[in-house]
Write a protein that holds these residues in place. Structure first.
Motif, PDB file in Angstrom:
ATOM      1  N   ASN A   1       0.494  -1.213  -0.412  1.00  0.00           N
ATOM      2  CA  ASN A   1       0.162  -0.149  -0.206  1.00  0.00           C
ATOM      3  C   ASN A   1       0.996   0.981  -0.098  1.00  0.00           C
ATOM      4  OD1 ASN A   1      -3.410  -0.106   0.430  1.00  0.00           O
ATOM      5  ND2 ASN A   1      -1.792  -2.004   1.586  1.00  0.00           N
ATOM      6  N   GLY A   2       2.731   1.080  -0.375  1.00  0.00           N
ATOM      7  CA  GLY A   2       2.662   2.057  -0.301  1.00  0.00           C
ATOM      8  C   GLY A   2       3.613   2.952   0.449  1.00  0.00           C
ATOM      9  N   CYS A   3       3.365   1.984   2.108  1.00  0.00           N
ATOM     10  CA  CYS A   3       3.734   2.571   2.833  1.00  0.00           C
ATOM     11  C   CYS A   3       4.879   1.340   3.638  1.00  0.00           C
ATOM     12  CB  CYS A   3       2.570   2.511   3.890  1.00  0.00           C
ATOM     13  SG  CYS A   3       1.452   3.917   3.836  1.00  0.00           S
ATOM     14  N   SER A   4       5.248   2.599   5.102  1.00  0.00           N
ATOM     15  CA  SER A   4       6.228   1.264   5.704  1.00  0.00           C
ATOM     16  C   SER A   4       5.867   1.478   7.412  1.00  0.00           C
ATOM     17  CB  SER A   4       7.706   1.953   5.235  1.00  0.00           C
ATOM     18  OG  SER A   4       7.872   3.353   6.203  1.00  0.00           O
ATOM     19  N   LEU A   5       6.187   0.607   8.195  1.00  0.00           N
ATOM     20  CA  LEU A   5       6.002   0.266   9.520  1.00  0.00           C
ATOM     21  C   LEU A   5       7.461   0.642  10.079  1.00  0.00           C
ATOM     22  CD1 LEU A   5       4.400  -0.973  11.373  1.00  0.00           C
ATOM     23  CD2 LEU A   5       6.116  -3.034  11.462  1.00  0.00           C
ATOM     24  N   TYR A   6       6.486   2.221  10.961  1.00  0.00           N
ATOM     25  CA  TYR A   6       7.308   3.143  11.942  1.00  0.00           C
ATOM     26  C   TYR A   6       7.407   2.326  13.323  1.00  0.00           C
ATOM     27  CZ  TYR A   6       9.036   6.278  15.667  1.00  0.00           C
ATOM     28  OH  TYR A   6       9.685   7.415  16.106  1.00  0.00           O
ATOM     29  N   GLU A   7       6.315   1.635  14.134  1.00  0.00           N
ATOM     30  CA  GLU A   7       6.422   1.053  15.066  1.00  0.00           C
ATOM     31  C   GLU A   7       4.963  -0.218  14.874  1.00  0.00           C
ATOM     32  OE1 GLU A   7       7.618   2.304  19.571  1.00  0.00           O
ATOM     33  OE2 GLU A   7       6.102   3.510  18.398  1.00  0.00           O
ATOM     34  N   LEU A   8       4.521  -0.951  15.786  1.00  0.00           N
ATOM     35  CA  LEU A   8       4.183  -2.063  15.789  1.00  0.00           C
ATOM     36  C   LEU A   8       4.405  -2.336  17.738  1.00  0.00           C
ATOM     37  CD1 LEU A   8       2.427  -4.063  15.001  1.00  0.00           C
ATOM     38  CD2 LEU A   8       4.082  -5.530  15.111  1.00  0.00           C
ATOM     39  N   GLU A   9       2.921  -1.638  17.984  1.00  0.00           N
ATOM     40  CA  GLU A   9       2.878  -2.049  20.247  1.00  0.00           C
ATOM     41  C   GLU A   9       1.437  -3.446  20.200  1.00  0.00           C
ATOM     42  OE1 GLU A   9       3.742   1.971  21.900  1.00  0.00           O
ATOM     43  OE2 GLU A   9       3.051   2.224  19.886  1.00  0.00           O
ATOM     44  N   TRP A  10       1.259  -3.622  21.148  1.00  0.00           N
ATOM     45  CA  TRP A  10       0.948  -4.565  21.224  1.00  0.00           C
ATOM     46  C   TRP A  10       0.622  -3.917  22.576  1.00  0.00           C
ATOM     47  CZ3 TRP A  10      -3.279  -7.156  20.531  1.00  0.00           C
ATOM     48  CH2 TRP A  10      -3.926  -7.969  20.986  1.00  0.00           C
ATOM     49  N   LEU A  11      -0.250  -3.378  22.795  1.00  0.00           N
ATOM     50  CA  LEU A  11      -1.096  -2.547  24.072  1.00  0.00           C
ATOM     51  C   LEU A  11      -1.874  -3.372  25.046  1.00  0.00           C
ATOM     52  CD1 LEU A  11      -1.086   1.179  23.063  1.00  0.00           C
ATOM     53  CD2 LEU A  11       0.733   0.152  24.447  1.00  0.00           C
ATOM     54  N   LYS A  12      -1.626  -4.770  25.504  1.00  0.00           N
ATOM     55  CA  LYS A  12      -2.016  -6.197  26.255  1.00  0.00           C
ATOM     56  C   LYS A  12      -2.978  -5.442  27.208  1.00  0.00           C
ATOM     57  CE  LYS A  12       1.083  -8.670  25.908  1.00  0.00           C
ATOM     58  NZ  LYS A  12       1.643  -9.891  26.090  1.00  0.00           N
ATOM     59  N   GLU A  13      -2.234  -3.762  28.042  1.00  0.00           N
ATOM     60  CA  GLU A  13      -3.166  -3.895  29.263  1.00  0.00           C
ATOM     61  C   GLU A  13      -4.249  -2.774  29.824  1.00  0.00           C
ATOM     62  OE1 GLU A  13      -0.613  -0.660  27.513  1.00  0.00           O
ATOM     63  OE2 GLU A  13      -0.562  -2.603  27.978  1.00  0.00           O
ATOM     64  N   GLU A  14      -4.269  -2.567  27.973  1.00  0.00           N
ATOM     65  CA  GLU A  14      -6.063  -1.490  28.083  1.00  0.00           C
ATOM     66  C   GLU A  14      -7.195  -2.704  28.332  1.00  0.00           C
ATOM     67  OE1 GLU A  14      -6.413   1.652  27.816  1.00  0.00           O
ATOM     68  OE2 GLU A  14      -3.698   1.404  26.817  1.00  0.00           O
ATOM     69  N   VAL A  15      -8.284  -2.101  28.613  1.00  0.00           N
ATOM     70  CA  VAL A  15      -9.689  -2.982  28.840  1.00  0.00           C
ATOM     71  C   VAL A  15      -9.751  -3.795  27.078  1.00  0.00           C
ATOM     72  CG1 VAL A  15     -11.908  -2.724  29.420  1.00  0.00           C
ATOM     73  CG2 VAL A  15     -10.527  -0.485  30.438  1.00  0.00           C
ATOM     74  N   THR A  16     -10.067  -3.206  26.139  1.00  0.00           N
ATOM     75  CA  THR A  16      -9.405  -4.192  24.907  1.00  0.00           C
ATOM     76  C   THR A  16      -8.697  -3.974  24.721  1.00  0.00           C
ATOM     77  OG1 THR A  16     -12.250  -4.134  24.577  1.00  0.00           O
ATOM     78  CG2 THR A  16     -10.488  -4.043  23.095  1.00  0.00           C
ATOM     79  N   PRO A  17      -7.186  -5.007  24.348  1.00  0.00           N
ATOM     80  CA  PRO A  17      -6.115  -4.328  24.018  1.00  0.00           C
ATOM     81  C   PRO A  17      -5.939  -4.254  22.574  1.00  0.00           C
ATOM     82  CG  PRO A  17      -6.558  -6.607  25.106  1.00  0.00           C
ATOM     83  CD  PRO A  17      -7.849  -6.711  24.516  1.00  0.00           C
ATOM     84  N   ILE A  18      -5.028  -3.030  22.272  1.00  0.00           N
ATOM     85  CA  ILE A  18      -4.948  -2.572  21.290  1.00  0.00           C
ATOM     86  C   ILE A  18      -4.012  -2.752  20.206  1.00  0.00           C
ATOM     87  CG2 ILE A  18      -4.556  -0.457  19.694  1.00  0.00           C
ATOM     88  CD1 ILE A  18      -6.409   0.950  22.774  1.00  0.00           C
ATOM     89  N   LEU A  19      -3.802  -3.593  19.288  1.00  0.00           N
ATOM     90  CA  LEU A  19      -2.801  -3.069  18.037  1.00  0.00           C
ATOM     91  C   LEU A  19      -2.239  -2.275  17.103  1.00  0.00           C
ATOM     92  CD1 LEU A  19      -0.283  -5.471  16.682  1.00  0.00           C
ATOM     93  CD2 LEU A  19      -2.441  -5.904  15.114  1.00  0.00           C
ATOM     94  N   ARG A  20      -2.106  -1.662  17.449  1.00  0.00           N
ATOM     95  CA  ARG A  20      -1.246   0.040  17.535  1.00  0.00           C
ATOM     96  C   ARG A  20      -0.090  -0.265  16.278  1.00  0.00           C
ATOM     97  NH1 ARG A  20       0.010   3.841  21.650  1.00  0.00           N
ATOM     98  NH2 ARG A  20      -2.507   4.256  21.696  1.00  0.00           N
ATOM     99  N   VAL A  21      -0.727   0.509  15.086  1.00  0.00           N
ATOM    100  CA  VAL A  21       0.835   0.060  13.571  1.00  0.00           C
ATOM    101  C   VAL A  21       0.857   1.514  13.530  1.00  0.00           C
ATOM    102  CG1 VAL A  21       0.817  -1.102  11.493  1.00  0.00           C
ATOM    103  CG2 VAL A  21      -0.254  -2.369  13.113  1.00  0.00           C
ATOM    104  N   SER A  22       1.322   1.879  13.507  1.00  0.00           N
ATOM    105  CA  SER A  22       1.902   3.550  13.696  1.00  0.00           C
ATOM    106  C   SER A  22       2.966   3.699  11.762  1.00  0.00           C
ATOM    107  CB  SER A  22       3.529   4.274  14.145  1.00  0.00           C
ATOM    108  OG  SER A  22       2.649   4.302  15.838  1.00  0.00           O
ATOM    109  N   ILE A  23       2.608   4.551  11.217  1.00  0.00           N
ATOM    110  CA  ILE A  23       2.600   3.778   9.640  1.00  0.00           C
ATOM    111  C   ILE A  23       3.757   5.049   8.669  1.00  0.00           C
ATOM    112  CG2 ILE A  23       1.512   2.599   9.380  1.00  0.00           C
ATOM    113  CD1 ILE A  23      -0.687   5.016   7.556  1.00  0.00           C
ATOM    114  N   GLU A  24       4.467   4.849   7.728  1.00  0.00           N
ATOM    115  CA  GLU A  24       5.092   6.444   7.196  1.00  0.00           C
ATOM    116  C   GLU A  24       4.668   6.222   5.967  1.00  0.00           C
ATOM    117  OE1 GLU A  24       8.347   8.062   9.132  1.00  0.00           O
ATOM    118  OE2 GLU A  24       8.797   5.762   9.305  1.00  0.00           O
ATOM    119  N   LYS A  25       4.714   7.277   5.281  1.00  0.00           N
ATOM    120  CA  LYS A  25       4.453   6.881   3.555  1.00  0.00           C
ATOM    121  C   LYS A  25       5.781   7.344   2.758  1.00  0.00           C
ATOM    122  CE  LYS A  25       0.984   7.962  -0.213  1.00  0.00           C
ATOM    123  NZ  LYS A  25      -0.442   8.942  -0.178  1.00  0.00           N
ATOM    124  N   LYS A  26       6.021   6.353   2.013  1.00  0.00           N
ATOM    125  CA  LYS A  26       7.120   6.662   0.962  1.00  0.00           C
ATOM    126  C   LYS A  26       6.913   7.613   0.335  1.00  0.00           C
ATOM    127  CE  LYS A  26       7.962   1.569   0.676  1.00  0.00           C
ATOM    128  NZ  LYS A  26       7.484   0.327   0.800  1.00  0.00           N
TER     129      LYS A  26
END
Length: 152
Positions: free
Chosen positions: A15-40
């Motif tokens: 999709n013309g992007c790259s991964l900046y950071e991947l976080e798995w926030l398990k401590e949240e009430v509903t866990p969050i898979l956070r995907v921070s992206i950059e666009k080429k």
């Protein structure tokens, strides 16, 4: 979770992007898979985040990655973001950055400037003091913090 990063990087690349950071926030009430992206070659906007979120979500559903409930969050890392590894620093070559040093060098303990050269062991910045151009070479192990900056 061992292949998760690879799968996401492939979808982002498609999709013309790259991964900046991947976080798995398990401590949240509903866990969050956070995907921070950059666009080429461009900035990340809401449409880009939505496109990548839809593509990642479809891929994760197809791979049946997680049986438990979680939220997928696809976002930009922001205009002023910490550069956490060599590849991120190298990608900012010719960009404007802020660097805070562990030990002062040439009377400087922090500097805003153009990142003119990046090598595995050192970076070189071009900056101005009272309108006069200066250059400084900083060893990677003397960098306490480096982040992208917005030139005012």
């Amino acid at each position: 979770m061992e292949h998760l990063k690879e799968w996401i990087e492939q979808v982002l690349n498609d999709n013309g992007c790259s991964l900046y950071e991947l976080e798995w926030l398990k401590e949240e009430v509903t866990p969050i898979l956070r995907v921070s992206i950059e666009k080429k070659g461009g900035s990340v906007d809401l449409d880009t985040c939505t496109q990548c979120s839809d593509a990642i979500s479809a891929m994760l559903d197809e791979k049946d990655w997680n049986d438990n409930e979680y939220l997928l969050e696809v976002c930009s890392p922001g205009a002023e973001r910490e550069l956490k590894n060599y590849d991120q620093i190298k990608a900012q070559e010719n960009g404007y950055v802020f660097v805070k040093l562990k030990n002062p060098k040439q009377g400087v303990d922090q500097v805003f400037g153009d990142l003119v050269h990046v090598e595995p062991e050192v970076i070189t910045l071009s900056y101005k003091v009272k309108g006069r151009p200066k250059k400084i070479t900083i060893e990677m192990d003397n960098i306490q913090l480096i982040k992208t900056a917005v030139k005012l």
